[in-house]
Design an enzyme around this catalytic site. Structure first.
Site, PDB file in Angstrom:
ATOM      1  N   CYS A 119       0.860  -1.278   0.024  1.00  0.00           N
ATOM      2  CA  CYS A 119      -0.155  -0.046  -0.029  1.00  0.00           C
ATOM      3  C   CYS A 119       0.893   1.310   0.044  1.00  0.00           C
ATOM      4  O   CYS A 119       1.940   1.208   0.579  1.00  0.00           O
ATOM      5  CB  CYS A 119      -0.874   0.095   1.313  1.00  0.00           C
ATOM      6  SG  CYS A 119      -1.813  -1.369   1.495  1.00  0.00           S
ATOM      7  N   ARG A 171       4.708   0.314  -6.227  1.00  0.00           N
ATOM      8  CA  ARG A 171       4.680  -0.742  -5.186  1.00  0.00           C
ATOM      9  C   ARG A 171       3.740  -1.681  -5.421  1.00  0.00           C
ATOM     10  O   ARG A 171       3.791  -2.618  -4.775  1.00  0.00           O
ATOM     11  CB  ARG A 171       4.231   0.134  -3.674  1.00  0.00           C
ATOM     12  CG  ARG A 171       5.391   1.289  -3.380  1.00  0.00           C
ATOM     13  CD  ARG A 171       4.955   2.329  -2.665  1.00  0.00           C
ATOM     14  NE  ARG A 171       4.563   1.756  -1.308  1.00  0.00           N
ATOM     15  CZ  ARG A 171       5.498   1.819  -0.229  1.00  0.00           C
ATOM     16  NH1 ARG A 171       6.461   2.759  -0.627  1.00  0.00           N
ATOM     17  NH2 ARG A 171       5.334   1.384   1.022  1.00  0.00           N
ATOM     18  N   TRP A 199      -2.855  -2.630  -1.610  1.00  0.00           N
ATOM     19  CA  TRP A 199      -2.230  -3.959  -2.019  1.00  0.00           C
ATOM     20  C   TRP A 199      -3.017  -5.000  -1.038  1.00  0.00           C
ATOM     21  O   TRP A 199      -2.709  -4.797   0.124  1.00  0.00           O
ATOM     22  CB  TRP A 199      -1.044  -4.254  -2.175  1.00  0.00           C
ATOM     23  CG  TRP A 199      -0.560  -5.468  -2.628  1.00  0.00           C
ATOM     24  CD1 TRP A 199      -0.266  -5.731  -3.920  1.00  0.00           C
ATOM     25  CD2 TRP A 199      -0.019  -6.441  -1.816  1.00  0.00           C
ATOM     26  NE1 TRP A 199      -0.062  -7.027  -4.124  1.00  0.00           N
ATOM     27  CE2 TRP A 199       0.314  -7.591  -2.835  1.00  0.00           C
ATOM     28  CE3 TRP A 199      -0.055  -6.871  -0.583  1.00  0.00           C
ATOM     29  CZ2 TRP A 199       0.936  -8.789  -2.414  1.00  0.00           C
ATOM     30  CZ3 TRP A 199       0.469  -8.186  -0.056  1.00  0.00           C
ATOM     31  CH2 TRP A 199       1.021  -9.148  -1.042  1.00  0.00           C
ATOM     32  N   ASN A 246      -0.991   1.286   5.692  1.00  0.00           N
ATOM     33  CA  ASN A 246      -0.112   0.340   5.174  1.00  0.00           C
ATOM     34  C   ASN A 246       0.383  -0.664   6.175  1.00  0.00           C
ATOM     35  O   ASN A 246       1.204  -0.319   7.150  1.00  0.00           O
ATOM     36  CB  ASN A 246       0.963   1.070   4.439  1.00  0.00           C
ATOM     37  CG  ASN A 246       2.080   0.082   3.680  1.00  0.00           C
ATOM     38  OD1 ASN A 246       1.810  -1.089   3.580  1.00  0.00           O
ATOM     39  ND2 ASN A 246       3.338   0.487   3.711  1.00  0.00           N
ATOM     40  N   GLY A 247       0.044  -2.023   5.965  1.00  0.00           N
ATOM     41  CA  GLY A 247       0.740  -2.919   6.795  1.00  0.00           C
ATOM     42  C   GLY A 247      -0.459  -3.712   7.348  1.00  0.00           C
ATOM     43  O   GLY A 247      -1.541  -4.238   6.604  1.00  0.00           O
ATOM     44  N   GLU A 273      17.009 -17.073 -11.165  1.00  0.00           N
ATOM     45  CA  GLU A 273      16.504 -15.228 -11.406  1.00  0.00           C
ATOM     46  C   GLU A 273      15.651 -15.262 -12.775  1.00  0.00           C
ATOM     47  O   GLU A 273      14.591 -14.660 -12.684  1.00  0.00           O
ATOM     48  CB  GLU A 273      17.714 -14.405 -11.222  1.00  0.00           C
ATOM     49  CG  GLU A 273      17.325 -13.153 -11.681  1.00  0.00           C
ATOM     50  CD  GLU A 273      16.396 -12.306 -10.914  1.00  0.00           C
ATOM     51  OE1 GLU A 273      15.866 -12.813 -10.062  1.00  0.00           O
ATOM     52  OE2 GLU A 273      16.232 -11.257 -11.293  1.00  0.00           O
ATOM     53  N   LYS A 289      11.846 -14.287 -13.208  1.00  0.00           N
ATOM     54  CA  LYS A 289      11.470 -13.096 -14.056  1.00  0.00           C
ATOM     55  C   LYS A 289      10.294 -13.593 -14.905  1.00  0.00           C
ATOM     56  O   LYS A 289       9.510 -12.872 -15.010  1.00  0.00           O
ATOM     57  CB  LYS A 289      12.627 -12.540 -14.977  1.00  0.00           C
ATOM     58  CG  LYS A 289      13.684 -11.739 -14.057  1.00  0.00           C
ATOM     59  CD  LYS A 289      13.300 -10.286 -13.777  1.00  0.00           C
ATOM     60  CE  LYS A 289      12.864 -10.356 -12.289  1.00  0.00           C
ATOM     61  NZ  LYS A 289      13.801 -10.149 -11.374  1.00  0.00           N
ATOM     62  N   GLU A 308       7.162 -14.062 -12.861  1.00  0.00           N
ATOM     63  CA  GLU A 308       6.458 -12.987 -12.176  1.00  0.00           C
ATOM     64  C   GLU A 308       5.931 -12.066 -13.240  1.00  0.00           C
ATOM     65  O   GLU A 308       4.587 -11.250 -12.890  1.00  0.00           O
ATOM     66  CB  GLU A 308       7.211 -12.340 -11.167  1.00  0.00           C
ATOM     67  CG  GLU A 308       8.227 -11.360 -11.755  1.00  0.00           C
ATOM     68  CD  GLU A 308       9.170 -10.810 -10.610  1.00  0.00           C
ATOM     69  OE1 GLU A 308       8.626 -10.505  -9.693  1.00  0.00           O
ATOM     70  OE2 GLU A 308      10.257 -10.320 -10.911  1.00  0.00           O
ATOM     71  N   HIS A 349      18.014 -35.826 -11.601  1.00  0.00           N
ATOM     72  CA  HIS A 349      17.507 -36.143 -10.194  1.00  0.00           C
ATOM     73  C   HIS A 349      15.928 -35.895 -10.003  1.00  0.00           C
ATOM     74  O   HIS A 349      15.313 -35.863  -8.886  1.00  0.00           O
ATOM     75  CB  HIS A 349      18.287 -35.536  -8.982  1.00  0.00           C
ATOM     76  CG  HIS A 349      19.608 -35.866  -9.239  1.00  0.00           C
ATOM     77  ND1 HIS A 349      20.204 -37.199  -8.851  1.00  0.00           N
ATOM     78  CD2 HIS A 349      20.822 -35.420  -9.457  1.00  0.00           C
ATOM     79  CE1 HIS A 349      21.417 -37.295  -8.878  1.00  0.00           C
ATOM     80  NE2 HIS A 349      21.833 -36.136  -9.382  1.00  0.00           N
ATOM     81  N   LYS A 372       5.820  -4.270  -5.042  1.00  0.00           N
ATOM     82  CA  LYS A 372       7.372  -3.923  -5.115  1.00  0.00           C
ATOM     83  C   LYS A 372       8.190  -4.008  -3.732  1.00  0.00           C
ATOM     84  O   LYS A 372       9.203  -4.223  -3.872  1.00  0.00           O
ATOM     85  CB  LYS A 372       7.349  -2.349  -5.579  1.00  0.00           C
ATOM     86  CG  LYS A 372       8.744  -2.116  -5.932  1.00  0.00           C
ATOM     87  CD  LYS A 372       9.498  -2.848  -7.062  1.00  0.00           C
ATOM     88  CE  LYS A 372      10.814  -2.180  -7.349  1.00  0.00           C
ATOM     89  NZ  LYS A 372      11.590  -3.269  -8.317  1.00  0.00           N
TER      90      LYS A 372
END
Ligand code: M6R
Length: 612
Positions: A2, A27, A74, A98-99, A484, A488, A491, A507, A607
């Site tokens: 948020c 964000r 968010w 926010n939180g 990574e 990428k 997401e 394996h 973010k």
């Protein structure tokens, strides 16, 4: 996560609130809203989805208030719809949050019993009722907030606006960041609240950050800070650099594209900060408050992409400095209750410097007597402020949710640290240091070359766009880059992707290989190439579609049919992840653009992850 803004202005503020919220869009959010006072009364406008929807609402039903608060939400508790969008309000107070309020259920039960009606599924609404409840006992707004805050458990940044109070905003911080700004020039006399200095950059660069537990009373006369005990305290006013950064996309379609293309420059800038290039030496831009030679172990923690930067760095610290590294994702590390050694160094890596789990790891390490060093991109962040040494990455603001330039700058800083430790511990001599520094200096040029391969990378990416799933393989320092690359892709394109150490293929994951499975092999010509080539042959024998990201020598060695190849320049082997990150990022970017995805704000992602 948020975003919060608040403005005590001299002109109607709704438009400016939305402008400031746009600077917090990066964000991640799923609804937005503002509240102002119209003729002294609280009025809200809220909309599901993008800020554009809120703008449409405001153009249909404008607000003229000179004071207001705004929010991008968010969702954590309750669906991302208009009802659950902030600000939450009852007759007397509006709040943005926010939180997470961890004890919201028990507070809500108590408030319901005292006659409060709840409209939303959120944890945040309880804060508005709690403050209103305190006011019903005869307290004024400031005293009511002061009484409510100690009743809240969890992490939060809050901003309050009160019915009938056109010269008062209150902000509070516990766990999530909040900044106060003083209007300058034409905005002299105005006051601001914001989740970060970036949001306030169009209005002011004179900023103070609330410390943990602080709350602040804003009027047009200024700001009065209180600590958690309620005592009045002074907080330093600093000049923020945020306005110096152009937060626009330049000639690019997306922030992510701009940030990928900025990498030669920002990696170069970061290296210049850590290297004496003419002497061929690492010169750390800070003093180490510990003897690197005496360190017994490094414990590295981070989340997501920053964690993968740490995984690469483990190879460097172990190879160049002969120091063993324990590494974990920050969200698990503290639950292991890991015993930490004497003379140990904890390194945390974070772009935002606000990631809740990484911050918790840092605190755990501190409590367990470790030296603490933070590799961070936001120098004013909580993690930076709580670490004994800050190793800055000079990536500039990263707006795209997918981390790109912050990652390569983190790698650049960690490489310099590993070399510096190697020298301090007598593992590297002057000549070896000079060779490694020479290799580092070559990186920005090699990254620029890699960017020239974009048309070929785009072709490869279009081929991937039809896949349901993809595998990324790498060995040695290329293994974390495989992780990574897969992160990428998933997401931003929502294609399922997994990264594996190439040697792990047999394996388990080899069972997935068929002609529909693209396998992206990250394989520069290094000491492990022969073994990686064997793995490619195993894939080819089962009909897998191999895309090789490698140099001419690696391609020659591979000798298998390739579905695609991305040509990389030959380079010294140690630092290849910093250059090979470029094609890994561009593959994901072009696949997502081709598929019409929201590249800069992918669904469900934030973010800066300020909740655990
Ligand atoms: O701000 P931080 O570096 O602490 O963030 C850590 C992760 O949340 C972040 O790297 C995340 O994985 C990115 N979205 C990846 O692109």
């Amino acid at each position: 996560m948020c975003g919060i803004v608040g403005i005590l202005g001299a002109r109607p503020v709704a438009g400016e609130l939305v402008e400031a919220l746009k600077r917090l869009e990066y964000r991640g959010y799923d609804s937005a809203g503002v509240a102002t006072l119209e003729s002294g009364r609280l009025i809200r406008r809220r909309a599901q989805g993008k800020l554009r929807n809120l703008e449409i609402l405001l153009s249909e039903a404008p607000l003229k208030g000179l004071i207001g608060i705004g929010h991008t939400r968010w969702a954590t508790h309750g669906r991302p719809n208009e009802t659950n969008a902030h600000p939450h309000a009852n007759g007397s107070v509006a709040v943005v949050h926010n939180g997470i309020i961890e004890n919201f259920r028990e507070l809500r039960e108590g408030l319901r019993a005292r006659g409060h009606n709840f409209q939303t599924e959120t944890d945040s609404e309880v804060v508005a009722h709690l403050v209103a409840d305190e006011m019903q006992t005869g307290k004024g707004p400031v005293a009511a907030v002061a009484a409510a805050l100690p009743q809240l458990r969890g992490a939060f940044a809050l901003a309050f606006l009160f019915d009938g109070q056109d010269d008062l905003l209150i902000g509070a911080r516990r766990g999530s960041p909040l900044a106060v700004g003083w209007g300058e020039g034409e905005q002299q006399g105005e006051m601001y609240l914001g989740s970060d200095a970036l949001a306030l950059a169009p209005f002011t660069s004179e900023i103070a950050y609330l410390e943990e537990g602080d709350w602040v009373v804003l009027t047009r006369g200024g700001a009065e800070f209180h600590d958690a005990s309620g005592a009045i305290v002074q907080r330093a006013r600093v000049r923020s650099q945020a306005s110096a950064f152009l937060v626009d996309k330049g000639e690019h379609r997306h922030f992510m594209a701009k940030e990928i293309h900025e990498q030669p420059e920002v990696v170069g800038r970061t290296l210049a900060h850590y290297l004496d290039m003419s002497a061929g030496k690492v010169r750390l831009p800070f003093d180490l408050p510990f003897d690197a030679n005496a360190l017994s172990r490094i414990t590295l923690t981070a989340c997501g992409t920053a964690y993968y930067a740490g995984l690469v760095a483990r190879y460097w610290f172990e190879r160049f400095a002969r120091i063993s590294v324990d590494i974990d994702v920050a969200s698990e590390f503290r639950y292991r209750e890991a015993p930490l050694p004497e003379r140990g160094l904890a390194i945390v890596v974070s772009q935002s410097g606000e990631t809740a789990d990484t911050l918790a790891s840092l605190r755990y390490a501190k409590d367990n007597g470790q030296h603490c060093l933070a590799v961070v991109n936001v120098p004013t962040s909580t993690i930076a402020r709580e670490s004994s040494v800050v190793a800055p990455t000079l990536a500039g603001p990263e707006i795209g949710v997918a981390s790109t330039k912050a990652f390569t700058c983190q790698l650049a800083v960690l490489a310099c640290l590993a070399i510096a430790f190697g020298r301090a511990r007598g593992v590297l001599d002057e000549k070896e240091e000079a060779r490694l520094v020479g290799d580092l200096i070559a990186l920005p040029g090699l990254m620029a070359k890699a960017l020239l391969e974009e048309p070929a990378i785009e072709q490869v990416a279009h081929g991937l766009a039809h896949a349901r799933s993809a595998l990324y393989l790498g060995r040695g320092v290329s293994f974390p880059l495989a992780l990574e690359g897969a992160l990428k892709l998933k997401e931003i394109s929502y294609i399922h992707a997994e990264g594996y150490a190439a040697g792990e293929l047999k394996h388990g994951p080899i069972a997935l290989i068929d002609e529909d499975m693209p396998v992206i092999v990250i394989a520069p010509k290094d000491a492990t190439i022969e073994k990686t080539v064997s793995n490619m042959q195993e894939v080819a024998a089962r009909g897998g579609r191999i895309v090789l990201v490698g140099d001419a020598a690696a391609r020659e060695e591979a000798a298998v049919a390739l579905a695609g190849a991305i040509d990389m320049a030959p380079m010294a082997p140690d630092f290849t992840p910093i250059v090979y990150a470029v094609p890994a990022q561009l593959i994901a970017y072009h696949a997502a653009v081709f598929m019409g995805k929201d590249v800069d704000q992918p669904r469900n992602l934030a973010k800066s992850v300020t909740v655990e």
